[in-house]
Design an enzyme around this catalytic site. Structure first.
Site, PDB file in Angstrom:
ATOM      1  N   HIS A   1       0.839  -1.098   0.118  1.00  0.00           N
ATOM      2  CA  HIS A   1      -0.076   0.094  -0.071  1.00  0.00           C
ATOM      3  C   HIS A   1       0.888   1.210   0.028  1.00  0.00           C
ATOM      4  O   HIS A   1       0.521   2.253  -0.667  1.00  0.00           O
ATOM      5  CB  HIS A   1      -0.985   0.114   1.202  1.00  0.00           C
ATOM      6  CG  HIS A   1      -1.915   1.101   1.167  1.00  0.00           C
ATOM      7  ND1 HIS A   1      -2.948   1.084   1.989  1.00  0.00           N
ATOM      8  CD2 HIS A   1      -2.028   2.104   0.322  1.00  0.00           C
ATOM      9  CE1 HIS A   1      -3.675   2.241   1.562  1.00  0.00           C
ATOM     10  NE2 HIS A   1      -3.367   2.725   0.634  1.00  0.00           N
TER      11      HIS A   1
ATOM     12  N   HIS B   1       4.439  10.872  -0.407  1.00  0.00           N
ATOM     13  CA  HIS B   1       5.107  10.325   0.428  1.00  0.00           C
ATOM     14  C   HIS B   1       6.468  10.108   0.447  1.00  0.00           C
ATOM     15  O   HIS B   1       7.681  10.367   0.983  1.00  0.00           O
ATOM     16  CB  HIS B   1       4.425   9.010   1.230  1.00  0.00           C
ATOM     17  CG  HIS B   1       2.916   9.135   1.319  1.00  0.00           C
ATOM     18  ND1 HIS B   1       2.466   9.770   2.575  1.00  0.00           N
ATOM     19  CD2 HIS B   1       1.974   8.455   0.715  1.00  0.00           C
ATOM     20  CE1 HIS B   1       1.130   9.641   2.511  1.00  0.00           C
ATOM     21  NE2 HIS B   1       0.502   8.946   1.505  1.00  0.00           N
TER      22      HIS B   1
ATOM     23  N   GLU C   1       1.850   7.779  -4.695  1.00  0.00           N
ATOM     24  CA  GLU C   1       2.656   7.610  -3.541  1.00  0.00           C
ATOM     25  C   GLU C   1       3.882   8.236  -3.574  1.00  0.00           C
ATOM     26  O   GLU C   1       4.466   8.658  -2.418  1.00  0.00           O
ATOM     27  CB  GLU C   1       2.770   5.993  -3.571  1.00  0.00           C
ATOM     28  CG  GLU C   1       1.517   5.120  -3.312  1.00  0.00           C
ATOM     29  CD  GLU C   1       1.103   5.565  -1.928  1.00  0.00           C
ATOM     30  OE1 GLU C   1       1.658   5.377  -0.813  1.00  0.00           O
ATOM     31  OE2 GLU C   1      -0.221   5.875  -1.801  1.00  0.00           O
TER      32      GLU C   1
END
Length: 274
Positions: free
Chosen positions: A83, A135, A131
């Site tokens: 994830h 992040h 992502e």
């Protein structure tokens, strides 16, 4: 009196008038991390102390969606998928470091298998770029993570290191439509490998059952298991991340309620048990 600004603009350096073009040469700089010092403000991006590496179970993910037609589990996916790897801080949403498909092209087969999008409306590459932007760009101040290529290589390495499916199978914990498991039993199997602070997360399905959704593994700044720092732990970096939009629907599985570890069904991903 009107004064023309054209002569002034013409006299300015082109570097002041236009953003630099990202050429193929520059892409190599981005790919291997040479631009990290230029693109990151240490105070803004590097205040975090801990990371969360999160693995999700595709059948649980599909149960987390309100729209049953959105979910898609590729035929090649038969296990836990990545994830994300998230610093414990707010999202960066940094547009300062672009990511290109060429940056991760050599990892394409592995990423497609172990980090796929499970949504019909979002490609896997779109998931990966989200992502990285949200992040990965936050962790790029760390030498071993300071490029898209390195970030995704580390994530795949962690996926191999934390082979939770094998750990569970060896302990007799396998997907089932009928059998349920105690949260404590799952913790006991995973703790020696993921650390005592790992979190088993569930979603509540339409039958009010607790369905296993994902596992969050706390890591220190040097990407080793465990993190003793608590100052960054406010909020959930999963909010707004991943292949869905909006907040993460996962919650810690209630210890007193049995959880369902549902099987993967590629034809009926939302309804694996009918």
């Amino acid at each position: 009196m009107c004064v023309s600004l054209l002569p002034l603009l013409v006299s300015l350096s082109p570097a002041l008038l236009f953003l630099p073009e990202v050429t193929e040469g520059h892409r190599e700089d981005y790919k291997y991390g040479h631009r990290a010092a230029e693109l990151h403000d240490t105070k803004q991006f590097c205040s975090w102390k801990c990371l969360l590496f999160t693995l999700q179970w595709p059948a649980g993910f599909c149960k987390s969606l309100n729209n049953e037609t959105l979910c898609m589990i590729p035929q090649s996916v038969n296990g836990w998928t990545i994830h994300g790897l998230w610093p414990l801080r707010d999202e960066c949403n940094c547009h300062c470091w672009p990511m290109f498909h060429s940056d991760v092209q050599e990892l394409d087969a592995e990423l497609t298998e172990h980090w796929p999008s499970l949504l019909k409306i979002k490609s896997s590459f779109h998931f990966w770029t989200d992502e990285w932007k949200k992040h990965g760009s936050c962790v790029a101040c760390v030498e071993g993570l300071n490029s898209p290529l390195k970030y995704f290589q580390i994530c795949l390495k962690l996926r191999r290191q934390f082979d939770i499916q094998k750990l569970l199978e060896d302990a007799g914990i396998t997907p089932s439509c009928e059998r349920t498991y105690k949260v404590a039993a799952v913790h006991d199997v995973l703790a020696p490998h993921l650390g005592d602070k790992h979190e088993v997360q569930c979603v509540t399905d339409d039958k009010d059952r607790q369905v296993w959704f994902q596992v969050k593994i706390p890591l220190s700044r040097n990407v080793t298991v465990g993190c003793g720092h608590h100052g960054d732990a406010d909020g959930d970096p999963a909010a707004g991340s991943g292949p869905r939009s909006g907040s993460s629907p996962g919650h810690p599985c209630p210890p007193e309620v049995p959880l369902y570890y549902l099987p993967i069904d590629h034809q009926k991903p939302k309804l694996p048990c009918g």
